[in-house]
Design an enzyme around this catalytic site. Structure first.
Site, short mmCIF file in Angstrom:
data_model
loop_
_atom_site.label_atom_id
_atom_site.label_comp_id
_atom_site.label_asym_id
_atom_site.label_seq_id
_atom_site.Cartn_x
_atom_site.Cartn_y
_atom_site.Cartn_z
N GLU A 31 -2.64 -1.01 -3.26
CA GLU A 31 -2.23 -1.77 -2.22
C GLU A 31 -0.81 -1.68 -2.12
O GLU A 31 -0.26 -1.72 -0.97
CB GLU A 31 -2.41 -3.21 -2.40
N HIS A 70 -20.54 10.22 -19.45
CA HIS A 70 -22.24 10.45 -19.31
C HIS A 70 -22.46 10.37 -17.80
O HIS A 70 -23.80 10.28 -17.53
CB HIS A 70 -22.85 9.66 -20.13
N LYS A 128 -9.82 -8.05 8.67
CA LYS A 128 -9.93 -9.56 8.84
C LYS A 128 -10.09 -9.84 10.36
O LYS A 128 -10.85 -10.42 11.14
CB LYS A 128 -8.88 -10.30 8.28
O1 PA5 Z 1 -1.47 -8.60 -3.24
C1 PA5 Z 1 -1.82 -9.33 -2.18
O2 PA5 Z 1 -0.88 -9.68 -1.63
C2 PA5 Z 1 -3.13 -9.47 -2.13
O3 PA5 Z 1 -3.95 -8.87 -2.63
C3 PA5 Z 1 -3.47 -11.10 -2.10
O4 PA5 Z 1 -3.51 -11.45 -3.25
C4 PA5 Z 1 -5.02 -11.48 -1.64
O5 PA5 Z 1 -5.15 -11.01 -0.22
C5 PA5 Z 1 -5.17 -12.94 -1.90
O6 PA5 Z 1 -4.32 -13.54 -0.91
P1 PA5 Z 1 -4.19 -15.10 -0.96
O7 PA5 Z 1 -3.53 -15.35 -2.36
O8 PA5 Z 1 -3.26 -15.17 0.19
O9 PA5 Z 1 -5.38 -15.77 -0.82
#
Ligand code: PA5
Length: 444
Positions: free
Chosen positions: A284, A305, A419
């Site tokens: 990310e 394996h 989303k």
């Molecule tokens: O690293 C990030 O920002 C995301 O992976 C969030 O942790 C994830 O989308 C969850 O978001 P939130 O904590 O707002 O529910």
């Protein structure tokens, strides 16, 4: 002198030009300074950089007290959260717990998928349990988590009554914004704040990770201490002694040389979720502007394996980073067998870990021979302290790597695309135009 986790790079460096790593020193140092000075992209999200050393004993004591209350009042604690709001806690708990004995209280995770079967089976399981909930969401609006929390909260209140439920529901969210905050304040839940300047995937050392880990009975003081030690080391250590610099330099050089996939490998099943956390952290953070190393993972020797053939012989676009644990916590020796039908007497009296270590070394040499550069990250033991070191090492390595790559490591604009489509398809109010466009696109 403190002992630290270390990074071994020689089996990766042999794939690079002589002097290439030393030649990266300036670039890596600048990338680190840009983080320290807040001059790189995403400077609003640097709260993680000095987070370990900002954690006070009073704060740890408060988290431990909340965990103790939850431990006394619950047989099961469900942690609702997704992505950075769950993977860190799960990674640490799975790495430290006995793999065959359920914790008391049992820690379960929800709100990280939208499977109806998952939720129905969870509801069934919880029906006769004294359970509590830790609801974790920085935005407070994430659908997966909010949906699970709505169901779990209703069930908890139905089973325990509203007053008792209030004592076993904890919210970890923004200070003021979002539905999770509104609900927590209205219902009077104990709550913790996720600092504005700490993004989800960098939040394992906030209550997001610390509270569930403490609820699991693990030593969060030692975890934090390990992270603090690593923060001190990495802040000033020169390239040759700085594992984060070494890691960031080598992986970026490999990427520039066409190695587009990094496979994080372990030889301990307990580390499976450390790899899941790492994949989110790096994926990310770096996967932007059509750039970035694709983070993958394998559990070895299990996956030798299944995936071993590909790694040994498939397209040469990969490199491997092995997390190795120097000293196991337990000792098992191979027994001698008079009949020796299985032909294993050559191992009699030797430790299983010796077999595992030779499998690891044999694999590394084979992969290097097959054209796969290999890095190795060594933890002296699998304890809270070294895991704390590892977490911070990976975080700083990630911030530096992202800057070297030239992307903003601290946003995730791409995550919004699914989303928007999902909300449009579900006719969420406010998404009318997108709903119309998507219906036309799908011919509905
Ligand atoms: O690293 C990030 O920002 C995301 O992976 C969030 O942790 C994830 O989308 C969850 O978001 P939130 O904590 O707002 O529910």
């Amino acid at each position: 002198m403190k002992d630290f986790i270390r990074v071994e790079t020689q089996h990766a460096v042999q794939f690079l030009k002589d002097g290439a790593v030393a030649g990266m020193e300036q670039e890596v140092r600048c990338a680190h300074e840009a983080l320290e000075n807040g001059t790189s992209e995403g400077a609003d999200f640097l709260g993680w950089l000095h987070l370990p050393t900002s954690i006070t004993p009073e704060f740890v004591a408060d988290v431990k007290a909340t965990a103790q209350t939850m431990r006394e009042l619950c047989d099961v604690i469900v942690v609702a959260g997704i992505g950075g709001s769950y993977l860190g806690a799960r990674a640490v708990i799975e790495a430290l717990k006995n793999q065959f004995v359920e914790l008391t209280p049992r820690i379960l995770f929800a709100g990280n998928n939208i499977s109806e079967d998952y939720l129905a089976e969870l509801q069934d399981y919880l029906a006769d349990k004294r359970f509590g909930i830790i609801n974790i969401s920085k935005s407070g609006t994430t659908t997966e988590t909010a949906l699970a929390f709505r169901l779990l909260r209703a069930q908890c209140e139905a089973q325990r009554g509203k007053d008792e439920a209030r004592r076993v529901i904890v919210a970890i969210t923004d200070a003021v914004k979002g539905a999770a905050r509104t609900t927590a304040d209205k219902e009077g839940y104990k709550s913790y704040v996720i600092p504005d300047n700490v993004g989800g995937r960098f939040s394992v050392l906030t209550p997001v990770g610390l509270l569930p880990i403490a609820c699991a009975g693990m030593d969060i003081e030692a975890l934090v201490e390990g992270a603090q030690e690593m923060e001190h080391l990495l802040r000033t250590a020169p390239m040759a002694e700085n594992p984060a610099y070494q890691y960031a330099a080598v992986r970026n050089l490999l990427y520039r040389g066409g190695k587009k996939v990094e496979i994080l490998a372990n030889f301990q099943p307990k580390l499976h979720f450390i790899a899941e956390w790492w994949k989110q952290l790096y994926g990310e953070s770096e996967g932007k502007n059509h750039l970035g190393i694709f983070p993958a993972s394998v559990d070895l020797t299990t996956d030798l394996h299944s995936m071993g053939q590909w790694i040994q012989d498939g397209e040469r676009s990969i490199f491997e980073t092995v997390i190795s644990i120097e000293q196991p916590e337990r000792e098992v020796r191979v027994p001698s067998d008079e009949e020796n039908l299985d032909g294993l007497n050559f191992l009699a009296g030797r430790r299983v870990d010796e077999v595992n270590k030779m499998a690891e070394l044999g694999t590394q040499l084979a992969h290097v021979d097959g054209g796969v550069p290999c890095l190795r990250i060594v933890l002296p033991r699998l304890t809270e302290r070294y895991i704390g070191q590892l977490l911070y090492f990976f975080e700083l390595g990630c911030g530096i790597s992202g800057n070297v790559l030239g992307v903003n490591p601290f946003n995730q604009p791409g995550v919004e695309s699914y989303k928007r489509n999902m909300f449009a398809l579900l006719n969420k109010p406010g998404y009318e135009a997108e709903s119309q466009a998507i219906r036309e696109r799908l011919g509905r």
